[in-house]
Design an enzyme around this catalytic site. Structure first.
Site, PDB file in Angstrom:
ATOM      1  N   ASP A  63       0.831  -1.218   0.000  1.00 63.30           N
ATOM      2  CA  ASP A  63       0.000   0.000   0.000  1.00 63.30           C
ATOM      3  C   ASP A  63       0.862   1.264   0.000  1.00 63.30           C
ATOM      4  O   ASP A  63       0.359   2.363  -0.159  1.00 63.30           O
ATOM      5  CB  ASP A  63      -0.947  -0.012   1.219  1.00 63.30           C
TER       6      ASP A  63
ATOM      7  N   GLU B 244       7.562  -6.305  -2.688  1.00 63.98           N
ATOM      8  CA  GLU B 244       6.147  -6.675  -2.558  1.00 63.98           C
ATOM      9  C   GLU B 244       5.871  -7.809  -3.540  1.00 63.98           C
ATOM     10  O   GLU B 244       6.202  -7.698  -4.718  1.00 63.98           O
ATOM     11  CB  GLU B 244       5.279  -5.434  -2.849  1.00 63.98           C
TER      12      GLU B 244
ATOM     13  N   ASP C 254       6.640  -5.377   6.764  1.00 67.70           N
ATOM     14  CA  ASP C 254       5.251  -4.909   6.745  1.00 67.70           C
ATOM     15  C   ASP C 254       4.425  -5.966   6.025  1.00 67.70           C
ATOM     16  O   ASP C 254       3.943  -5.766   4.920  1.00 67.70           O
ATOM     17  CB  ASP C 254       5.188  -3.553   6.023  1.00 67.70           C
TER      18      ASP C 254
ATOM     19  N   PRO D  75       0.489 -16.131   1.202  1.00 68.69           N
ATOM     20  CA  PRO D  75       1.858 -15.859   0.737  1.00 68.69           C
ATOM     21  C   PRO D  75       2.770 -15.289   1.817  1.00 68.69           C
ATOM     22  O   PRO D  75       3.989 -15.332   1.690  1.00 68.69           O
ATOM     23  CB  PRO D  75       1.660 -14.834  -0.388  1.00 68.69           C
TER      24      PRO D  75
HETATM   25  N1  SAM Z   1      -0.799  -3.225   7.371  1.00 67.02           N
HETATM   26  C1  SAM Z   1      -1.086  -4.535   6.937  1.00 67.02           C
HETATM   27  C2  SAM Z   1      -1.578  -5.488   7.967  1.00 67.02           C
HETATM   28  O1  SAM Z   1      -0.835  -5.881   8.866  1.00 67.02           O
HETATM   29  O2  SAM Z   1      -2.740  -5.869   7.884  1.00 67.02           O
HETATM   30  C3  SAM Z   1      -0.051  -5.115   6.059  1.00 67.02           C
HETATM   31  C4  SAM Z   1       0.303  -4.167   4.973  1.00 67.02           C
HETATM   32  S1  SAM Z   1       0.776  -4.680   3.438  1.00 67.02           S
HETATM   33  C5  SAM Z   1      -0.704  -4.468   2.505  1.00 67.02           C
HETATM   34  C6  SAM Z   1       1.117  -6.394   3.429  1.00 67.02           C
HETATM   35  C7  SAM Z   1       1.632  -6.817   2.055  1.00 67.02           C
HETATM   36  O3  SAM Z   1       2.485  -7.953   2.171  1.00 67.02           O
HETATM   37  C8  SAM Z   1       0.547  -7.204   1.055  1.00 67.02           C
HETATM   38  O4  SAM Z   1       0.456  -6.237   0.045  1.00 67.02           O
HETATM   39  C9  SAM Z   1       0.998  -8.565   0.514  1.00 67.02           C
HETATM   40  O5  SAM Z   1       0.807  -8.717  -0.875  1.00 67.02           O
HETATM   41  C10 SAM Z   1       2.470  -8.558   0.891  1.00 67.02           C
HETATM   42  N2  SAM Z   1       3.061  -9.887   0.975  1.00 67.02           N
HETATM   43  C11 SAM Z   1       2.482 -11.032   1.425  1.00 67.02           C
HETATM   44  N3  SAM Z   1       3.361 -12.046   1.336  1.00 67.02           N
HETATM   45  C12 SAM Z   1       4.514 -11.530   0.845  1.00 67.02           C
HETATM   46  C13 SAM Z   1       5.780 -12.097   0.525  1.00 67.02           C
HETATM   47  N4  SAM Z   1       6.020 -13.398   0.717  1.00 67.02           N
HETATM   48  N5  SAM Z   1       6.735 -11.267   0.033  1.00 67.02           N
HETATM   49  C14 SAM Z   1       6.492  -9.939  -0.156  1.00 67.02           C
HETATM   50  N6  SAM Z   1       5.314  -9.367   0.116  1.00 67.02           N
HETATM   51  C15 SAM Z   1       4.333 -10.150   0.610  1.00 67.02           C
END
Ligand code: SAM
Length: 289
Positions: free
Chosen positions: A97, A117, A166, A173
Site C-alpha cells: 500500500d 512486494e 510490513d 503468501p
Molecule cells: N498493514 C497490513 C496489515 O498488517 O494488515 C499489512 C500491509 S501490506 C498491505 C502487506 C503486504 O504484504 C501485502 O500487500 C501482501 O501482498 C504482501 N506480501 C504477502 N506475502 C509476501 C511475501 N512473501 N513477500 C512480499 N510481500 C508479501
C-alpha cells in the site's frame, strides 16, 4: 451490483465484510466496491467502508484504511527511524500500500528505500485508489521489487540500516515472512549497527505469532523489544510490533519538521511499556492462543 463481490455478504440490502477470528465475527459495512481482482497471490479489493473510509482488503481482511491507516504506518516506520540515528538504506518487505514507504521517505537522510512486494496488483490498486496512503508523487529514492520477500532476502546484498517487515497476516503468501530462515536472512542483510521492525499480529487473538517471532529474533539479536499501537480496524484494536536491534534501542526525539498524527516522541516511547497481561500472553510460556 448483481454479482456479490468475494468475501462480502448481503444483509437486508446492505453489503458487509466479516473478519473471522476464532469465536468472534467482526463485520464492517461496505458502501461501494471500487476495485476487485484475483491476483496470482490473493483476492485484492478496494472498497469504501462506513467506519474507516476507503480500505485495502486482501483475501477479505482489511489491511489499511484512509481513516486510521496512518497509525500502523507511522508506528512501523517512525519507531525504527527514530531508534536508528541515521538510517540511509532502508528495506521494506511487503507494504504494497506504500504507506510505510511514504513515512520513511519523510526523512531527508534516507538515501534509498527498496520495497519488496510479492503482488504488483496491490501497489497498482493502492496508487490508483488510495493516494492519501500511497502518496501521489513517485520519489526517486524508492525502488520497487515485485518478488517474494523471503527469496529477495536470501539473495540480496545489503547492508541495510533499517529493515521493516510490513507483512500481511501469517497465512497465504506471507507465511514465510514469519519463519526463522527469513529472519536469519534479514539479520545477514543488516549493517553491524542495523535494526529491524516486524509487525507481529494481535497479541490478544494471535499471541502465538508474537511468541514465534520473539523466539526467532531473540536467537539472532541482543536487543528485542515488542511495542504496541491501537489500530481500530484490526480485530481487538491492540496491535504488536517487534524491534530487533544490534546496538540502538532508545527512541530519540522526532525531528519537529516531520509531521505525524499518531507517532509523537512520547507516544513512541510509551508504546514499549507493555501491560502485564500482554507480556503473559506473548512470553514463551504464555497461553497457546
Ligand atoms: N498493514 C497490513 C496489515 O498488517 O494488515 C499489512 C500491509 S501490506 C498491505 C502487506 C503486504 O504484504 C501485502 O500487500 C501482501 O501482498 C504482501 N506480501 C504477502 N506475502 C509476501 C511475501 N512473501 N513477500 C512480499 N510481500 C508479501
Amino acid at each position: 451490483m448483481n454479482r456479490l463481490p468475494k468475501h462480502l455478504t448481503r444483509l437486508g440490502g446492505e453489503l458487509w465484510l466479516t473478519d473471522d477470528e476464532p469465536g468472534l465475527l467482526t463485520s464492517v459495512r461496505i458502501t461501494d466496491v471500487l476495485f476487485e481482482a484475483q491476483s496470482p497471490f490473493q483476492h485484492v479489493m478496494i472498497a469504501d467502508t462506513v467506519p474507516f473510509g476507503r480500505a485495502l482488503i486482501l483475501d477479505g481482511i482489511i489491511q489499511t484504511t484512509v481513516a486510521e491507516g496512518f497509525i500502523y504506518n507511522e508506528m512501523i516506520a517512525h519507531v525504527p527511524l527514530s531508534v536508528h540515528p541515521r538510517a540511509e538504506r532502508v528495506l521494506i518487505i511487503g507494504g504494497g500500500d506504500l504507506g510505510a514507504a511514504r513515512e520513511v521517505l519523510k526523512y531527508p537522510f534516507v538515501r534509498s528505500v527498496d520495497l519488496v512486494e510479492i503482488d504488483q496488483t496491490v501497489v497498482e490498486a493502492s496508487r490508483r485508489y488510495l493516494p492519501e496512503i500511497a502518496g501521489e508523487a513517485l520519489d526517486p529514492r524508492l525502488r520497487l521489487h515485485f518478488e517474494d520477500g523471503a527469496r529477495f532476502a536470501a539473495r540480496a546484498d545489503g547492508p541495510y540500516d533499517v529493515i521493516i517487515v510490513d507483512a500481511a497476516d501469517p497465512i497465504g503468501p506471507a507465511t514465510v515472512l514469519f519463519e526463522s530462515p527469513f529472519y536469519e536472512a534479514l539479520a545477514r542483510l543488516l549493517a553491524e549497527d542495523g535494526l529491524l521492525v516486524a509487525q507481529t499480529d494481535s497479541p490478544f487473538h494471535h499471541p502465538e505469532t508474537a511468541r514465534r517471532t520473539l523466539r526467532a529474533l531473540e536467537a539472532l539479536f541482543p536487543i528485542v523489544r515488542p511495542y504496541l499501537a491501537v489500530v481500530p480496524s484490526y480485530p481487538s484494536g491492540l496491535w504488536l510490533f517487534t524491534l530487533a536491534s544490534r546496538r540502538y534501542e532508545a527512541v530519540r526525539p522526532l525531528d519537529p519538521g516531520i509531521r505525524t498524527r499518531y507517532a509523537t516522541t512520547d507516544v513512541m516511547r510509551a508504546a514499549f511499556a507493555l501491560p502485564p497481561y500482554v507480556v503473559e500472553r506473548i512470553r514463551p510460556e504464555g497461553p497457546s492462543g
